[in-house]
Design a protein around this motif. Structure first.
Motif, PDB file in Angstrom:
ATOM      1  N   GLU A  32      99.670  26.215  63.057  1.00 34.71           N
ATOM      2  CA  GLU A  32     100.032  26.693  61.570  1.00 34.71           C
ATOM      3  C   GLU A  32     101.199  26.310  61.001  1.00 34.71           C
ATOM      4  N   THR A  33     102.095  25.615  61.720  1.00 32.73           N
ATOM      5  CA  THR A  33     103.363  25.188  61.013  1.00 32.73           C
ATOM      6  C   THR A  33     102.987  23.660  60.637  1.00 32.73           C
ATOM      7  N   GLY A  34     101.757  23.236  60.819  1.00 35.39           N
ATOM      8  CA  GLY A  34     101.263  21.900  60.290  1.00 35.39           C
ATOM      9  C   GLY A  34     101.417  20.879  61.235  1.00 35.39           C
ATOM     10  N   PHE A  88      97.506  11.285  58.627  1.00 31.78           N
ATOM     11  CA  PHE A  88      98.298  12.224  57.565  1.00 31.78           C
ATOM     12  C   PHE A  88      98.687  13.497  58.104  1.00 31.78           C
ATOM     13  N   SER A  89      99.830  13.836  57.307  1.00 33.30           N
ATOM     14  CA  SER A  89     100.415  15.348  57.780  1.00 33.30           C
ATOM     15  C   SER A  89      99.699  16.307  57.138  1.00 33.30           C
ATOM     16  N   ILE A  90      99.211  17.199  57.850  1.00 31.62           N
ATOM     17  CA  ILE A  90      98.524  18.345  57.363  1.00 31.62           C
ATOM     18  C   ILE A  90      99.705  19.379  57.045  1.00 31.62           C
ATOM     19  N   PRO A  91      99.794  19.899  55.752  1.00 30.31           N
ATOM     20  CA  PRO A  91     100.697  21.029  55.707  1.00 30.31           C
ATOM     21  C   PRO A  91     100.549  22.179  56.432  1.00 30.31           C
ATOM     22  N   ALA A  92     101.420  23.050  56.480  1.00 30.38           N
ATOM     23  CA  ALA A  92     101.351  24.504  57.378  1.00 30.38           C
ATOM     24  C   ALA A  92     100.477  25.095  56.578  1.00 30.38           C
ATOM     25  N   HIS A  99      92.136  23.683  56.901  1.00 31.34           N
ATOM     26  CA  HIS A  99      92.441  22.797  55.733  1.00 31.34           C
ATOM     27  C   HIS A  99      91.570  21.666  55.620  1.00 31.34           C
ATOM     28  N   VAL A 100      90.676  21.790  54.446  1.00 25.30           N
ATOM     29  CA  VAL A 100      89.839  20.955  54.217  1.00 25.30           C
ATOM     30  C   VAL A 100      89.891  19.786  53.213  1.00 25.30           C
TER      31      VAL A 100
END
Length: 153
Positions: A32-34, A88-92, A99-100
Motif C-alpha cells: 500500500e506504500t506503492g 511504472f511506479s504505482i502510487p501509494a 489501482h486501475v
C-alpha cells in the motif's frame, strides 16, 4: 468481334485495432506504500489492410514511447501485432484497494480511417503491517540493595 466491360468497385477496408495490457508477472500487486510494476503491451491490427500506429497512451501514465518495433509510426500489416514493455511506479494507495489504468492504441489506414482499442489492468494493494521497535535504557544500570532512583529512557 465484340467487347464488354465490367466495373469493379472497391470497398473500403477499415482498420480494426485491439490491444492487451498485462502486468508481468500477473496478477500484479504492490504494498500500500506503492511500488514498481512492469506491463506488457500488445497492439494488433485485425484488419486485412495495413495500419499505422498513430497514438499510444495510458490514462494514468500519459503518452507511451513503445520500442523500436512498436511505437507511433510503426506500420502493422493486416493481421500483424507488435509488443513492448514498460515499468511504472504505482502510487501509494489504501488497502484493501486497487489501482486501475487503461492502455489505448490508435491506428490509421492509408485512407485516413482510424480505430482505437483499449485494455485495462488492475494492480492490487497489499497490506503493510505496522512495525514498531521499543528500546528501554536505565541510568544507572545497578543500584545498592536498599534501592535507589533510576532514570529510564
Amino acid at each position: 468481334s465484340g467487347n464488354d466491360s465490367e466495373t469493379v468497385t472497391y470497398t473500403d477496408v477499415l482498420p480494426d485495432i485491439t490491444v492487451t495490457k498485462t502486468a508481468n508477472p500477473a496478477p500484479a500487486s504492490v504494498p500500500e506504500t506503492g511500488g514498481n510494476v512492469t506491463f506488457d503491451f500488445v497492439v494488433t491490427n485485425n484488419s486485412t489492410e495495413a495500419a499505422t500506429i498513430t497514438a499510444l497512451s495510458d490514462d494514468k501514465f500519459g503518452t507511451l514511447v513503445g520500442d523500436d518495433d512498436c511505437k507511433v509510426g510503426t506500420v502493422l500489416a493486416g493481421g500483424a501485432s507488435c509488443t513492448f514493455g514498460a515499468t511504472f511506479s504505482i502510487p501509494a494507495g489504501d488497502y484493501p484497494g486497487t489501482h486501475v489504468n487503461t492502455f489505448t492504441a490508435t491506428g490509421e489506414d492509408n485512407d485516413g480511417n482510424s480505430d482505437s482499442g483499449n485494455d485495462s489492468e488492475t494492480v492490487t494493494y497489499t497490506d503493510v503491517l505496522p512495525d514498531i521497535t521499543v528500546t528501554k535504557t536505565a541510568n544507572p544500570t545497578s543500584v545498592p540493595e536498599p534501592g535507589a532512583n533510576v532514570v529510564f529512557t
